[in-house]
Design a protein around this motif. Structure first.
Motif, PDB file in Angstrom:
ATOM      1  N   LEU A   1     -71.906 -73.390 -65.487  1.00 21.03           N
ATOM      2  CA  LEU A   1     -71.660 -72.616 -64.274  1.00 21.03           C
ATOM      3  C   LEU A   1     -70.945 -71.187 -64.636  1.00 21.03           C
ATOM      4  O   LEU A   1     -70.744 -70.152 -63.819  1.00 21.03           O
ATOM      5  N   GLY A   2     -70.272 -71.283 -66.044  1.00 23.98           N
ATOM      6  CA  GLY A   2     -69.694 -70.151 -66.478  1.00 23.98           C
ATOM      7  C   GLY A   2     -68.519 -69.976 -65.808  1.00 23.98           C
ATOM      8  O   GLY A   2     -67.945 -68.781 -65.468  1.00 23.98           O
ATOM      9  N   VAL A   3     -67.482 -71.056 -65.593  1.00 25.94           N
ATOM     10  CA  VAL A   3     -66.145 -71.106 -65.159  1.00 25.94           C
ATOM     11  C   VAL A   3     -65.581 -71.769 -66.111  1.00 25.94           C
ATOM     12  O   VAL A   3     -65.668 -72.409 -66.866  1.00 25.94           O
ATOM     13  N   ASP A   4     -63.980 -71.350 -65.943  1.00 25.30           N
ATOM     14  CA  ASP A   4     -63.052 -72.048 -66.913  1.00 25.30           C
ATOM     15  C   ASP A   4     -62.965 -73.469 -66.672  1.00 25.30           C
ATOM     16  O   ASP A   4     -62.671 -73.983 -65.479  1.00 25.30           O
ATOM     17  N   PRO A   5     -62.674 -74.399 -67.611  1.00 17.68           N
ATOM     18  CA  PRO A   5     -62.415 -75.944 -67.325  1.00 17.68           C
ATOM     19  C   PRO A   5     -60.971 -75.842 -66.855  1.00 17.68           C
ATOM     20  O   PRO A   5     -60.022 -75.025 -67.267  1.00 17.68           O
ATOM     21  N   LYS A   6     -60.720 -76.844 -66.016  1.00 17.56           N
ATOM     22  CA  LYS A   6     -59.281 -77.323 -65.660  1.00 17.56           C
ATOM     23  C   LYS A   6     -58.894 -78.490 -65.993  1.00 17.56           C
ATOM     24  O   LYS A   6     -59.309 -78.938 -67.496  1.00 17.56           O
ATOM     25  N   THR A   7     -58.376 -79.545 -65.338  1.00 22.55           N
ATOM     26  CA  THR A   7     -57.815 -80.894 -65.947  1.00 22.55           C
ATOM     27  C   THR A   7     -59.284 -81.725 -65.772  1.00 22.55           C
ATOM     28  O   THR A   7     -59.916 -81.260 -65.208  1.00 22.55           O
TER      29      THR A   7
ATOM     30  N   GLY B   1     -70.376 -67.951 -62.709  1.00 25.39           N
ATOM     31  CA  GLY B   1     -68.905 -67.450 -62.812  1.00 25.39           C
ATOM     32  C   GLY B   1     -68.358 -67.891 -61.670  1.00 25.39           C
ATOM     33  O   GLY B   1     -67.147 -67.224 -61.261  1.00 25.39           O
ATOM     34  N   GLY B   2     -68.622 -68.858 -60.773  1.00 23.04           N
ATOM     35  CA  GLY B   2     -67.937 -69.336 -59.618  1.00 23.04           C
ATOM     36  C   GLY B   2     -67.962 -68.562 -58.303  1.00 23.04           C
ATOM     37  O   GLY B   2     -67.346 -68.840 -57.369  1.00 23.04           O
ATOM     38  N   ARG B   3     -68.869 -67.544 -58.346  1.00 22.01           N
ATOM     39  CA  ARG B   3     -69.452 -66.726 -57.298  1.00 22.01           C
ATOM     40  C   ARG B   3     -70.062 -67.556 -56.262  1.00 22.01           C
ATOM     41  O   ARG B   3     -70.911 -68.678 -56.283  1.00 22.01           O
TER      42      ARG B   3
ATOM     43  N   ALA C   1     -63.217 -72.843 -55.771  1.00 21.78           N
ATOM     44  CA  ALA C   1     -62.162 -72.116 -55.360  1.00 21.78           C
ATOM     45  C   ALA C   1     -61.025 -71.676 -56.504  1.00 21.78           C
ATOM     46  O   ALA C   1     -60.603 -72.722 -57.202  1.00 21.78           O
ATOM     47  N   GLY C   2     -60.852 -70.463 -56.808  1.00 18.18           N
ATOM     48  CA  GLY C   2     -59.784 -70.338 -57.796  1.00 18.18           C
ATOM     49  C   GLY C   2     -60.382 -70.247 -59.401  1.00 18.18           C
ATOM     50  O   GLY C   2     -59.504 -70.206 -60.147  1.00 18.18           O
ATOM     51  N   ARG C   3     -61.827 -70.584 -59.480  1.00 21.59           N
ATOM     52  CA  ARG C   3     -62.222 -70.567 -60.801  1.00 21.59           C
ATOM     53  C   ARG C   3     -63.195 -69.321 -61.044  1.00 21.59           C
ATOM     54  O   ARG C   3     -63.885 -69.234 -61.951  1.00 21.59           O
ATOM     55  N   ASP C   4     -62.649 -68.272 -60.318  1.00 20.08           N
ATOM     56  CA  ASP C   4     -63.616 -67.000 -60.421  1.00 20.08           C
ATOM     57  C   ASP C   4     -63.687 -66.571 -61.884  1.00 20.08           C
ATOM     58  O   ASP C   4     -62.618 -66.369 -62.313  1.00 20.08           O
ATOM     59  N   ARG C   5     -64.777 -66.272 -62.376  1.00 20.36           N
ATOM     60  CA  ARG C   5     -65.019 -65.420 -63.645  1.00 20.36           C
ATOM     61  C   ARG C   5     -66.143 -64.485 -63.511  1.00 20.36           C
ATOM     62  O   ARG C   5     -67.085 -65.009 -63.718  1.00 20.36           O
ATOM     63  N   PRO C   6     -65.734 -63.403 -62.875  1.00 14.95           N
ATOM     64  CA  PRO C   6     -67.205 -62.383 -62.400  1.00 14.95           C
ATOM     65  C   PRO C   6     -67.902 -62.101 -63.498  1.00 14.95           C
ATOM     66  O   PRO C   6     -67.391 -61.949 -64.871  1.00 14.95           O
ATOM     67  N   PRO C   7     -69.301 -62.315 -63.580  1.00 16.52           N
ATOM     68  CA  PRO C   7     -70.181 -62.394 -64.731  1.00 16.52           C
ATOM     69  C   PRO C   7     -70.107 -60.792 -64.905  1.00 16.52           C
ATOM     70  O   PRO C   7     -70.387 -59.946 -63.995  1.00 16.52           O
ATOM     71  N   THR C   8     -70.365 -60.391 -66.415  1.00 13.56           N
ATOM     72  CA  THR C   8     -70.155 -58.917 -66.469  1.00 13.56           C
ATOM     73  C   THR C   8     -71.612 -58.370 -67.124  1.00 13.56           C
ATOM     74  O   THR C   8     -71.795 -57.153 -66.982  1.00 13.56           O
ATOM     75  N   HIS C   9     -72.534 -59.158 -67.601  1.00 13.39           N
ATOM     76  CA  HIS C   9     -73.934 -58.947 -68.215  1.00 13.39           C
ATOM     77  C   HIS C   9     -74.690 -58.333 -66.915  1.00 13.39           C
ATOM     78  O   HIS C   9     -74.858 -59.079 -65.997  1.00 13.39           O
TER      79      HIS C   9
ATOM     80  N   MET D   1     -75.166 -65.473 -71.223  1.00 11.01           N
ATOM     81  CA  MET D   1     -74.359 -66.652 -71.090  1.00 11.01           C
ATOM     82  C   MET D   1     -73.368 -66.462 -72.190  1.00 11.01           C
ATOM     83  O   MET D   1     -72.144 -67.115 -71.841  1.00 11.01           O
ATOM     84  N   VAL D   2     -73.580 -66.258 -73.279  1.00  9.76           N
ATOM     85  CA  VAL D   2     -72.505 -66.285 -74.186  1.00  9.76           C
ATOM     86  C   VAL D   2     -71.352 -65.145 -73.979  1.00  9.76           C
ATOM     87  O   VAL D   2     -70.131 -65.484 -74.199  1.00  9.76           O
ATOM     88  N   GLN D   3     -71.735 -64.203 -73.496  1.00  6.28           N
ATOM     89  CA  GLN D   3     -70.864 -63.008 -73.074  1.00  6.28           C
ATOM     90  C   GLN D   3     -69.973 -63.594 -71.749  1.00  6.28           C
ATOM     91  O   GLN D   3     -68.844 -63.171 -71.993  1.00  6.28           O
ATOM     92  N   ASN D   4     -70.461 -64.143 -70.955  1.00  8.26           N
ATOM     93  CA  ASN D   4     -69.710 -64.567 -69.969  1.00  8.26           C
ATOM     94  C   ASN D   4     -68.741 -65.819 -70.252  1.00  8.26           C
ATOM     95  O   ASN D   4     -67.696 -65.970 -69.755  1.00  8.26           O
TER      96      ASN D   4
END
Length: 463
Positions: free
Chosen positions: A344-350, A381-383, A403-411, A457-460
């Motif tokens: 999904l390209g989002v940051d892990p949480k707990t 990216g969570g979009r 919600a709260g995991r947005d990481r906008p894709p840049t490529h 995918m690597v970039q994001n």
């Protein structure tokens, strides 16, 4: 031949001795037409400066690489094929050609497919169809782009022979493929030694795998080594099974001789990518019971691990390996959560939050409202893409979980109208112009598209 400092030969297999392999000779092919050369991996292992003649000499004629194996070796192994034990296996149309160290100091094997007959060929011709080689390139490139731990297709040469096969129009064109992977050793190597009662060789192979596949210093105690190796293999294969599902991939033939001790996926025959999240989807027409269906791949790998446990239990405490085996399903579930979140390209949480997100995501996937690739592409990216296609409750729940995991894709790949996918129909469409007119343009365009997706995918993931 021009070699860089990145070329680090290390023929470690010779330390095992000739009880593990047979010296073989490659087939003498009438032609050597290069169809694929993995330039990026050639550069990483110090072979990027080879000219055309040297590529032919080493990867179509298989003259030895400097300071490497003097002759090809066909490894001996047994295995369960669709749960039936077969003691008549071994490298039947391939061999180990060379070994070297990668930039991370892990051992890499250059091994072949379609390089001719060996003592283990039985009545087969030891050859590979050109279409089969093309399919393996597509599988390895797609899986590498999707983050699956896979062997890499290193080189493919058309060899000028006509082959007869029952599963494609014949006569068909022939090829020889070289794959690059972390280890040629599979569960079946241990099964053969257990079958023959060669416990000393089980201990020797265990130490070899620890030292060369996992870069660990083996202990003096064979039992400790066996327990440690099995724990490492359990962890690696849990990640592999999880990555198959997150990629929507069906290997097709998860026999015990196709499960590498390194936990790296390899040997691609009737593979497919599932269009929708259908746990009963199979890749092989001959898998009539669905033993290796998409959703049953974790179970299949776990079953194969049980066979390895039985082999290693001959030199260690069976209860210790059994404990690792029993803990494998939990490891797989944790790995699946991590793999889904990563795609999904989002940051892990707990752990609890990630498990909740994975559960919601799986519900959305299982609704089959959109394809696997489309869902991951649209929501990367969570979009929240919104719109009518995603108005149903499973997708609204997914939006809430993200919600709260947005990481906008840049490529710029993420702005394409559609994701890069690999349905079986496209594989056939890529082969058609090659078969008809020797036109490889669509094939090479597809490889470029796959690698572009991998870069995105690597970039994001590192953003």
């Amino acid at each position: 031949m021009p070699l860089s400092q990145a070329y680090r030969p290390h023929p470690a297999i010779l330390t095992l001795g000739d009880a593990f392999y047979d010296v073989v000779a490659p087939a003498d092919f009438p032609k050597s037409i290069i169809r694929f050369w993995n330039a990026r991996w050639a550069a990483q292992i110090g072979l990027g400066e080879l000219d055309q003649a040297e590529r032919v000499a080493h990867f179509a004629r298989f003259s030895p690489l400097p300071d490497n194996l003097p002759q090809p070796l066909a490894l001996r192994y047994h295995g369960h094929q669709f749960r039936h034990y077969n003691p008549n296996l071994g490298d039947g149309r391939g061999f180990l050609f060379a070994q070297l160290r990668d930039p991370a100091d892990r051992l890499l094997d250059l091994a072949t497919k379609g390089s001719g007959q060996t003592p283990w060929s039985r009545r087969a011709d030891g050859r590979l169809t050109l279409k089969g080689g093309m399919r393996e390139i597509l599988a390895t490139e797609m899986l590498e782009a999707l983050g699956v731990n896979t062997s890499k297709t290193f080189a493919l040469f058309e060899t000028g022979e006509e082959l007869w096969r029952g599963d494609e129009p014949s006569p068909t064109r022939s090829a020889v493929l070289t794959r690059l992977g972390h280890g040629h050793i599979r569960i079946g190597n241990f099964q053969r030694l257990a079958y023959l009662g060669e416990t000393d060789n089980i201990a020797k192979l265990t130490a070899y795998c620890l030292a060369n596949l996992y870069n660990e210093n083996p202990a003096k105690d064979p039992a400790a080594n066996a327990e440690r190796l099995f724990d490492l293999v359990c962890a690696a294969t849990a990640r592999l099974a999880a990555s198959y599902l997150a990629a929507g991939f069906v290997h097709g033939v998860l026999n015990s001789d196709n499960i590498a001790i390194s936990g790296e996926s390899f040997d691609y025959g009737p593979w497919r990518f599932a269009t929708y999240w259908d746990e009963d989807f199979t890749a092989a027409y001959f898998d009539e019971t669905g033993l290796y269906a998409f959703g049953k791949q974790p179970e299949a790998i776990h079953w194969n691990l049980a066979q390895l446990a039985g082999c290693l239990a001959l030199i260690c405490d069976p209860d210790r390996v059994q404990a690792s085996l029993l803990g494998w399903p939990d490891r797989f579930q944790a790995a699946l959560t991590a793999a889904l979140v990563a795609r999904l390209g989002v940051d892990p949480k707990t752990p609890d939050e990630d498990r909740a997100l994975a559960a919601v995501l799986l519900t959305a996937l299982k609704s089959k409202a959109v394809t696997i690739d489309r869902l991951f592409f649209d929501w990367h990216g969570g979009r929240d893409p919104g719109g009518e296609a995603y108005s149903a409750p499973p997708f609204r729940a997914l939006a809430a979980a993200l919600a709260g995991r947005d990481r906008p894709p840049t490529h710029d790949y993420w702005s394409d109208p559609a994701p890069c996918s690999m349905p079986i129909e496209e594989v056939e469409a890529l082969w058609a112009p090659i078969a008809a007119n020797d036109d490889w343009s669509l094939f090479h365009a597809k490889l470029a598209a796959i690698r572009r997706m991998g870069e995105a995918m690597v970039q994001n993931s590192s953003a």
